[in-house]
Design a protein around this motif. Structure first.
Motif, PDB file in Angstrom:
ATOM      1  N   GLN A   1      26.832  41.486  39.013  1.00  0.00           N
ATOM      2  CA  GLN A   1      25.984  41.834  40.153  1.00  0.00           C
ATOM      3  C   GLN A   1      26.800  42.525  41.233  1.00  0.00           C
ATOM      4  OE1 GLN A   1      22.453  41.029  39.958  1.00  0.00           O
ATOM      5  NE2 GLN A   1      23.267  40.891  37.890  1.00  0.00           N
TER       6      GLN A   1
ATOM      7  N   GLY B   1      53.894  26.049  42.003  1.00  0.00           N
ATOM      8  CA  GLY B   1      53.458  25.021  42.949  1.00  0.00           C
ATOM      9  C   GLY B   1      53.958  25.240  44.360  1.00  0.00           C
TER      10      GLY B   1
ATOM     11  N   ASN C   1      45.162  23.353  22.470  1.00  0.00           N
ATOM     12  CA  ASN C   1      44.121  24.307  22.874  1.00  0.00           C
ATOM     13  C   ASN C   1      44.468  25.121  24.106  1.00  0.00           C
ATOM     14  OD1 ASN C   1      42.342  23.112  20.912  1.00  0.00           O
ATOM     15  ND2 ASN C   1      42.139  21.404  22.345  1.00  0.00           N
ATOM     16  N   ARG C   2      45.673  24.951  24.647  1.00  0.00           N
ATOM     17  CA  ARG C   2      45.932  25.590  25.923  1.00  0.00           C
ATOM     18  C   ARG C   2      47.225  26.391  25.875  1.00  0.00           C
ATOM     19  NH1 ARG C   2      43.471  22.410  30.857  1.00  0.00           N
ATOM     20  NH2 ARG C   2      42.140  21.840  29.147  1.00  0.00           N
TER      21      ARG C   2
ATOM     22  N   LEU D   1      25.720  36.711  36.860  1.00  0.00           N
ATOM     23  CA  LEU D   1      25.039  35.575  36.235  1.00  0.00           C
ATOM     24  C   LEU D   1      24.967  35.806  34.738  1.00  0.00           C
ATOM     25  CD1 LEU D   1      22.046  34.829  38.641  1.00  0.00           C
ATOM     26  CD2 LEU D   1      24.346  33.862  38.624  1.00  0.00           C
ATOM     27  N   GLY D   2      24.951  34.708  34.009  1.00  0.00           N
ATOM     28  CA  GLY D   2      24.875  34.809  32.559  1.00  0.00           C
ATOM     29  C   GLY D   2      25.001  33.443  31.932  1.00  0.00           C
TER      30      GLY D   2
ATOM     31  N   GLU E   1      23.664  28.104  30.834  1.00  0.00           N
ATOM     32  CA  GLU E   1      23.857  28.651  32.183  1.00  0.00           C
ATOM     33  C   GLU E   1      25.323  28.699  32.617  1.00  0.00           C
ATOM     34  OE1 GLU E   1      22.352  26.128  35.280  1.00  0.00           O
ATOM     35  OE2 GLU E   1      22.635  27.646  36.817  1.00  0.00           O
ATOM     36  N   ASP E   2      25.717  29.839  33.160  1.00  0.00           N
ATOM     37  CA  ASP E   2      27.048  29.942  33.746  1.00  0.00           C
ATOM     38  C   ASP E   2      27.024  30.996  34.846  1.00  0.00           C
ATOM     39  OD1 ASP E   2      29.780  29.396  34.028  1.00  0.00           O
ATOM     40  OD2 ASP E   2      30.325  31.078  32.758  1.00  0.00           O
ATOM     41  N   ASP E   3      27.330  30.571  36.041  1.00  0.00           N
ATOM     42  CA  ASP E   3      27.434  31.532  37.135  1.00  0.00           C
ATOM     43  C   ASP E   3      28.892  31.928  37.235  1.00  0.00           C
ATOM     44  OD1 ASP E   3      24.874  30.778  37.440  1.00  0.00           O
ATOM     45  OD2 ASP E   3      25.082  29.874  39.417  1.00  0.00           O
TER      46      ASP E   3
ATOM     47  N   SER F   1      50.349  26.209  49.006  1.00  0.00           N
ATOM     48  CA  SER F   1      49.489  25.085  49.367  1.00  0.00           C
ATOM     49  C   SER F   1      48.037  25.543  49.322  1.00  0.00           C
ATOM     50  CB  SER F   1      49.826  24.593  50.759  1.00  0.00           C
ATOM     51  OG  SER F   1      49.333  25.509  51.700  1.00  0.00           O
ATOM     52  N   VAL F   2      47.148  24.574  49.416  1.00  0.00           N
ATOM     53  CA  VAL F   2      45.740  24.917  49.253  1.00  0.00           C
ATOM     54  C   VAL F   2      45.245  25.899  50.302  1.00  0.00           C
ATOM     55  CG1 VAL F   2      43.415  23.996  49.034  1.00  0.00           C
ATOM     56  CG2 VAL F   2      45.340  22.708  48.164  1.00  0.00           C
ATOM     57  N   THR F   3      45.642  25.691  51.540  1.00  0.00           N
ATOM     58  CA  THR F   3      45.195  26.639  52.579  1.00  0.00           C
ATOM     59  C   THR F   3      45.772  28.017  52.329  1.00  0.00           C
ATOM     60  OG1 THR F   3      46.653  25.266  53.874  1.00  0.00           O
ATOM     61  CG2 THR F   3      44.524  25.855  54.860  1.00  0.00           C
TER      62      THR F   3
ATOM     63  N   TRP G   1      30.932  38.811  41.298  1.00  0.00           N
ATOM     64  CA  TRP G   1      30.131  37.710  40.746  1.00  0.00           C
ATOM     65  C   TRP G   1      29.044  38.247  39.836  1.00  0.00           C
ATOM     66  CZ3 TRP G   1      24.850  36.655  41.619  1.00  0.00           C
ATOM     67  CH2 TRP G   1      24.225  37.417  42.634  1.00  0.00           C
TER      68      TRP G   1
END
Lengths: 308, 695
Positions: free
Chosen positions: A156, A275, A82-83, A138-139, A125-127, A278-280, A136
């Motif tokens: 929006q 990879g 599936n990916r 809404l929907g 619901e899915d933001d 890093s996260v920051t 962003w």
């Protein structure tokens, strides 16, 4: 329900391309311009300027198109059912969002062979948020018998600007819908052209090798120094174009600038897959792309199509 | 009686907002009515994915006329004052005011304003646009070219007012171009036709015929009982889940429960993996076999449709999705098992925990040190505690937890067991997040306790060190929960930890140690303790009194503070205690008054020789005995004995106040007696600050 007169090989139940063509015809009938995929690498159909830029400003707009999406981190060497690192989205953008958008969407499902009298269709619901695009909305996730088949969003904000009027965006996950319609468990098993026997071409025939090769490249070999440089170049070029095209009240090169923003975003995605971010750093790269997107959005609003 | 029916018909409202929204609608409308003098007998609100409905019954058709009087200045007041009064009262001339006479004040003007009653329909038409425009949705949106904000596009408004008999009036108003009316719609797919709304009864039964169950609670009950029946017929039990039940009921207008199954091979996965995939991702219920309580390869789905094929297509579709989800999970599980947890640790270096607190990897290093340090204090093997701390966060970078974040800890537990870690290490990986809320269990195994405490104390110390403390309702890092976790773990396991020292030591691993910050964190713990104990019935003034004489910052431990508080509570509730507290208050009040009078505090030694009455001498000798004994008993944490010591003061205190006049004419006797009372106060303060007790 899909027209019983259409040939078997064009029926979305048998044919991946039949699914695409049916959706295109459906939305063409509803007055959309049918665009072809944007000729750049991008992570989602939303990045296409026909959505990002056109959703800004006061001018009405209706478009539908297929967009190949490249998500290097989702690549699995073609082994996951599936990916994929490369797949298709079918994207519809309607501005302002019409009052009957939900009904139109359900009608389109009916057109591809999903009968709401038999299937359990749900709006869950899915933001939606795109930090890189500063957007962003809404929907909902649209579920068919428990499977998410589309995303339905009322924009929006895009590129940091409030959307007025609001655009309605529909994104169909084509491979997933096709698996359901064709009743197969793996994307690679999909019948692409709807033919049988020797004439049949499957999704695997078209894309398996590409998935494998790009997974190898994206995860193992992509030259990260070069990609960091690409990111920087795109960022600098974007800013340079933005500065050069700005005549005060008008902007003359919003679209070329935005293309550089798309490029930077894709370079970031490739680096992420390797990879090496890093996260920051990740956060700061996302912010840098968002700054470009915002500036491009601002430039677009100073163009004719942007309503200036 | 007349009644009001309101319906706000929209595109799908998220399940989690429906109940609150219905209540808000009720409150806003009924408050608005009452404010305008319109009383009613009863109001009930309903919610489905597509509508909020309010029925107000027993509502008057119009409000009563009102008459208000406004008193003005005297008739002979200066012209300016009269003009001001007329302006304020909205009168154009003095002739419009009436004159009243008062025997004392003389003649003065009064403005009488009569307001005719208002028609209820007019009031509704007036208040509704505001209510809708300012509705308190947590997150709302615009659509099309409109300016209105609603949770999702608002498509129709029904507003009717039924008077006696069959008469039903549509209330007309308009909100951002949307006109109210009396037309609503049935189920999106099964009965989409328009329905004319009249009275509520008629409206709700029309909707029911159009496949809409208006009441959320009833939809929940339908799902619950149908689910139970379907399960029972197969020898199965539904795994109850109230949150899921409400969510499922909020996703349908016409619930239809059906059973599906999945391949038995997936039952070899950890149970929680299967139930998480099915429950949180597919919003279906899981089942257990009645005979052995094991997870069954069945699930229950709640659809919104009665399909002509009996739901066969819907069940088949859901089964496919669940099959795909479980295949993914199995794939993740199998691949995850190929990599030992330890080999994943380098990946934590790329995960930033908090910008100022470093990476997860750095956090793990701190956890290892802290767990190792805590281990002997909680009866754990230090090597095991350090090992568990080292592996505690490794599952964050497994495929399974990446896909199902709610399985963090749990997968670490499974993977640790699979790679041959000791069971207590594996379970500590799972338990170290506990307690994750006020109703969650507290870890009881020593190794788990060490890592769970380390996890929470590291977070608290860290965020205090960088000054990111919770404020008001904002607590983004769930620090209150972490503090409560430390408190519950300590109390439920009776751990005598010197938190002050532990935190102070640990802060050195994060930043430079600042004792004022440590003290501030200690008082944060104490505040949470007071809240926690109040819930379990220990009054806050008792705890305040105990903390007033020595809390965490003085090295007292949580269990000892609570024990002292409980003993103190018992003492104050006893007859001796009540009388002693009364004596204490009397002493303190006298001291306060006299200190004020003399402008000095009384703290001199008591002079034995200045006593003229036996009761003075007796009290003094009792205080001397108790003083020594209390100090010793507190030191050895024998609180029972300490309380008994205090209780023994009751008789001499009572006798003293009964027979001795403090404010003696002889100034020496007076001062000596005041010094004696000060001594009594200070002795009692050895146990608790009695001044904090509420009268």
């Amino acid at each position: 329900m899909s027209d019983s007169n259409i040939p078997r090989h064009m029926d979305p139940k048998n044919s991946f391309q039949g699914l695409i063509l049916t959706l295109q015809n459906f939305w063409a009938e509803k007055g959309c311009v049918i665009l072809q995929p944007y000729d750049m690498e991008m992570g989602a159909g939303t990045f296409h300027p026909a959505t990002t830029l056109r959703s800004l400003g006061p001018k009405p707009w209706r478009a539908a198109y297929v967009q190949p999406c490249r998500r290097p981190t989702d690549g699995r060497y073609g082994e996951n059912p599936n990916r994929l690192g490369h797949y298709y989205q079918f994207q519809v953008i309607l501005k302002p969002s019409p009052e009957n958008l939900q009904e139109l969407y359900l009608e389109s499902l009916y057109a591809i062979g999903i009968d709401p009298k038999v299937h359990d269709l749900r709006f869950v619901e899915d933001d939606w948020e795109s930090p890189t695009l500063g957007a962003w909305g809404l929907g909902w996730e649209c579920w068919c018998d428990g499977m998410e088949v589309s995303q339905f969003t009322y924009f929006q904000q895009v590129a940091g600007f409030e959307c007025a009027p609001v655009s309605g965006e529909l994104t169909y996950g084509l491979e997933r819908i096709a698996c359901y319609l064709q009743n197969v468990d793996s994307i690679m098993e999909l019948n692409f052209n709807g033919r049988e026997g020797d004439e049949k071409i499957s999704y695997e025939d078209v894309f398996l090798q590409a998935e494998q090769e790009f997974s190898r490249y994206n995860f193992e070999h992509a030259n990260t120094d070069m990609l960091f440089q690409h990111f920087k170049d795109a960022e600098e070029e974007c800013k340079a174009i933005l500065a050069a095209g700005d005549t005060g009240n008008q902007h003359q090169m919003a679209m070329p600038a935005y293309e550089q923003c798309i490029k930077a975003s894709h370079a970031f995605n490739l680096l992420d897959a390797r990879g090496v971010i890093s996260v920051t750093e990740r956060q700061s790269y996302i912010l840098r792309v968002r700054e470009l997107a915002k500036a491009c959005g601002g430039a677009w609003l100073k163009t004719e199509s942007g309503g200036a | 009686m007349p009644e009001l029916l309101l319906e706000l018909f929209s595109e799908e409202i998220p399940a989690r907002h429906q109940r609150r929204a219905a209540e808000n609608l009720k409150k806003l409308v009924t408050d608005g009515l009452v404010e305008r003098g319109l009383l009613y007998e009863g109001a009930k609100a309903y919610a489905t994915p597509r509508r909020l409905t309010l029925n107000v019954a027993g509502l008057a058709a119009a409000s009563a006329p009102t008459k208000t009087e406004r008193k003005g200045p005297r008739t002979d007041a200066p012209e300016q004052a009269i003009a001001g009064f007329l302006r304020a009262a909205g009168l154009s001339s003095v002739e419009e005011a009436t004159v009243q006479s008062d025997p004392k004040k003389g003649d003065f003007y009064v403005a009488v304003t009569e307001k005719p009653g208002e028609r209820t329909t007019d009031v509704i038409a007036e208040i509704m646009p505001q209510i809708v425009e300012k509705f308190p949705w947590p997150k709302s949106m615009r659509w099309g070219s409109g300016r209105l904000n609603w949770i999702r596009p608002l498509r129709a408004i029904t507003a009717t007012f039924a008077t006696d008999g069959d008469e039903v009036e549509t209330i007309d108003f308009e909100i951002d171009g949307l006109k109210s009316g009396n037309i609503t719609y049935g189920h999106r797919f099964m009965a989409p036709e328009a329905i004319k709304a009249k009275r509520f009864d008629d409206y709700s039964s029309s909707l029911e015929k159009a496949k809409v169950v208006l009441d959320l609670d009833r939809r929940m009950e339908i799902i619950r009982s149908d689910a139970d029946n379907l399960a029972f017929a197969q020898g199965l039990d539904v795994i109850a889940d109230k949150g899921l039940l409400e969510e499922a009921a909020g996703l349908v207008e016409w619930p239809v429960v059906m059973m599906g199954s999945f391949d038995e091979k997936f039952l070899s996965l950890p149970e929680e993996v299967v139930t998480t995939a099915i429950r949180s991702h597919q919003k279906c219920f899981c089942l257990r076999t009645q005979s052995d309580g094991k997870l069954a390869n069945r699930f229950l789905l709640i659809s919104n449709l009665e399909a002509p094929d009996g739901g066969a297509t819907i069940v088949a579709g859901n089964e496919r999705v669940i099959h795909a989800r479980l295949s993914d999970a199995k794939f993740f599980y199998d691949t995850d098992l190929n990599t030992p947890l330890e080999d994943r640790l380098p990946k934590l270096e790329n995960m930033v925990f908090h910008e100022k607190l470093g990476t997860q990897s750095q956090r793990v290093e701190r956890l290892v040190q802290l767990a190792d340090e805590l281990a002997p204090q909680v009866g754990a093997n230090a090597t095991d505690a350090a090992r568990a701390a080292k592996l505690a966060k490794a599952d964050l970078v497994t495929d399974m937890v990446f896909e199902f974040p709610e399985l963090q800890g749990l997968m670490g537990n499974y993977y640790a067991l699979a790679q041959g870690e000791k069971p207590e290490i594996a379970s500590a990986i799972f338990n170290h997040y506990k307690p994750s809320g006020p109703s969650d269990d507290v870890p009881t195994e020593a190794v788990s306790i060490a890592v769970a405490l380390a996890d929470k104390l590291d977070v608290l110390t860290g965020f205090w060190a960088i000054d990111e403390k919770p404020t008001g309702s904002k607590d983004p890092f769930a620090l209150r929960r972490a503090a409560l976790g430390v408190i519950r773990i300590s109390l439920e396991n009776q751990l005598d930890l010197n938190l002050q020292q532990i935190v102070s030591n640990h802060m050195a691993r994060i930043a430079s140690v600042d004792e004022t910050i440590v003290a501030d964190l200690m008082s944060f713990f104490e505040d949470r303790l007071v809240v926690q104990m109040r819930d379990s019935g220990l009054a806050h003034d008792i705890l305040d009194a105990v903390l007033g004489n020595g809390g965490l910052a003085k090295g007292f431990t949580l269990p000892s503070i609570v024990t002292r508080a409980k003993k103190l509570a018992a003492l104050t509730e006893s007859e001796a205690g009540e009388s002693l507290v009364a004596g204490y208050r009397r002493a303190v009040n006298i001291l306060k008054a006299e200190e004020k009078k003399d402008g000095k505090t009384f703290a001199d030694p008591v002079d034995n020789g200045a006593f003229s009455q036996d009761e003075e001498a007796q009290l003094f000798s009792a205080i001397k005995v108790v003083n020594e004994s209390v100090a010793a008993n507190i030191a050895s944490e024998d609180f029972d004995a300490a309380m008994q010591d205090l209780a023994s003061l009751r008789t001499p205190v009572d006798a003293f106040f009964e027979n001795v006049l403090v404010n003696d004419d002889d100034p020496n006797a007076r001062v000596n007696r005041l010094n004696l009372l000060a001594r009594l106060r200070d002795t009692m303060h050895l146990i608790a600050d009695f001044s904090k007790l509420k009268g």
